[in-house]
Design a protein around this motif. Sequence first.
Motif, PDB file in Angstrom:
ATOM      1  N   GLU A  37      -0.535  -2.735  11.582  1.00  9.22           N
ATOM      2  CA  GLU A  37      -0.552  -2.180  10.229  1.00  9.22           C
ATOM      3  C   GLU A  37      -0.265  -0.682  10.256  1.00  9.22           C
ATOM      4  O   GLU A  37      -0.526  -0.002  11.246  1.00  9.22           O
ATOM      5  CB  GLU A  37      -1.902  -2.476   9.574  1.00  9.22           C
ATOM      6  N   GLU A  56      -5.835   4.540   1.404  1.00  9.49           N
ATOM      7  CA  GLU A  56      -4.508   4.348   0.812  1.00  9.49           C
ATOM      8  C   GLU A  56      -3.937   2.992   1.199  1.00  9.49           C
ATOM      9  O   GLU A  56      -3.408   2.262   0.363  1.00  9.49           O
ATOM     10  CB  GLU A  56      -3.575   5.472   1.270  1.00  9.49           C
ATOM     11  N   PHE A  57      -4.058   2.638   2.468  1.00 12.14           N
ATOM     12  CA  PHE A  57      -3.529   1.356   2.931  1.00 12.14           C
ATOM     13  C   PHE A  57      -4.273   0.185   2.293  1.00 12.14           C
ATOM     14  O   PHE A  57      -3.658  -0.741   1.759  1.00 12.14           O
ATOM     15  CB  PHE A  57      -3.623   1.247   4.458  1.00 12.14           C
ATOM     16  N   ASN A  59      -6.025   0.050  -0.382  1.00 14.42           N
ATOM     17  CA  ASN A  59      -5.815  -0.035  -1.830  1.00 14.42           C
ATOM     18  C   ASN A  59      -4.560  -0.832  -2.158  1.00 14.42           C
ATOM     19  O   ASN A  59      -4.463  -1.430  -3.229  1.00 14.42           O
ATOM     20  CB  ASN A  59      -5.745   1.350  -2.459  1.00 14.42           C
ATOM     21  N   THR A  60      -3.601  -0.875  -1.236  1.00 16.58           N
ATOM     22  CA  THR A  60      -2.399  -1.683  -1.465  1.00 16.58           C
ATOM     23  C   THR A  60      -2.705  -3.174  -1.332  1.00 16.58           C
ATOM     24  O   THR A  60      -1.911  -4.002  -1.753  1.00 16.58           O
ATOM     25  CB  THR A  60      -1.264  -1.318  -0.486  1.00 16.58           C
ATOM     26  N   LEU A  61      -3.846  -3.517  -0.757  1.00 10.29           N
ATOM     27  CA  LEU A  61      -4.219  -4.920  -0.572  1.00 10.29           C
ATOM     28  C   LEU A  61      -5.097  -5.444  -1.689  1.00 10.29           C
ATOM     29  O   LEU A  61      -5.455  -6.612  -1.691  1.00 10.29           O
ATOM     30  CB  LEU A  61      -4.956  -5.103   0.766  1.00 10.29           C
ATOM     31  N   ILE A  63      -5.700  -6.409  -5.598  1.00 13.80           N
ATOM     32  CA  ILE A  63      -4.923  -6.851  -6.751  1.00 13.80           C
ATOM     33  C   ILE A  63      -5.782  -6.735  -7.996  1.00 13.80           C
ATOM     34  O   ILE A  63      -6.915  -7.216  -8.025  1.00 13.80           O
ATOM     35  CB  ILE A  63      -4.485  -8.320  -6.577  1.00 13.80           C
ATOM     36  N   ASP A  64      -5.249  -6.107  -9.035  1.00 12.80           N
ATOM     37  CA  ASP A  64      -5.952  -6.043 -10.316  1.00 12.80           C
ATOM     38  C   ASP A  64      -5.748  -7.385 -11.011  1.00 12.80           C
ATOM     39  O   ASP A  64      -4.625  -7.793 -11.279  1.00 12.80           O
ATOM     40  CB  ASP A  64      -5.378  -4.904 -11.162  1.00 12.80           C
ATOM     41  N   ASP A  70     -11.033  -6.127  -9.539  1.00 11.05           N
ATOM     42  CA  ASP A  70     -10.050  -6.180  -8.472  1.00 11.05           C
ATOM     43  C   ASP A  70     -10.394  -7.314  -7.523  1.00 11.05           C
ATOM     44  O   ASP A  70     -11.556  -7.596  -7.262  1.00 11.05           O
ATOM     45  CB  ASP A  70     -10.025  -4.866  -7.681  1.00 11.05           C
ATOM     46  N   GLN A  72      -9.089  -9.204  -3.673  1.00 11.02           N
ATOM     47  CA  GLN A  72      -8.354  -8.920  -2.446  1.00 11.02           C
ATOM     48  C   GLN A  72      -7.167  -9.850  -2.306  1.00 11.02           C
ATOM     49  O   GLN A  72      -7.230 -11.023  -2.638  1.00 11.02           O
ATOM     50  CB  GLN A  72      -9.251  -9.143  -1.235  1.00 11.02           C
TER      51      GLN A  72
END
Length: 76
Positions: A37, A56-57, A59-61, A63-64, A70, A72
């Motif tokens: 990763e 940051e990484f 948070n890309t995983l 999903i709203d 949220d 995962q």
Amino acid sequence: MCDVPIVPAPVRELLDEVWAVYGQFTASKLESMTHQEPPWINTPQSDPISHGVMAEFFNTLVIDDGQGKDTQAQAR
């Protein structure tokens, strides 16, 4: 009686979600996954990975779900 700390509901929900996704993997599989990763790849060897880079990484995983909660994404 057991001396188990009380975990706030939002923290428990997060931990349950993380376990649901990643609890199926062995330690060596988790290590292999993380080493592929961006936080690991983009950090010089022997340097610590910063909390900001990790946040940051990950948070890309997340999903709203459109309902203010949220969830995962599935593990790769």
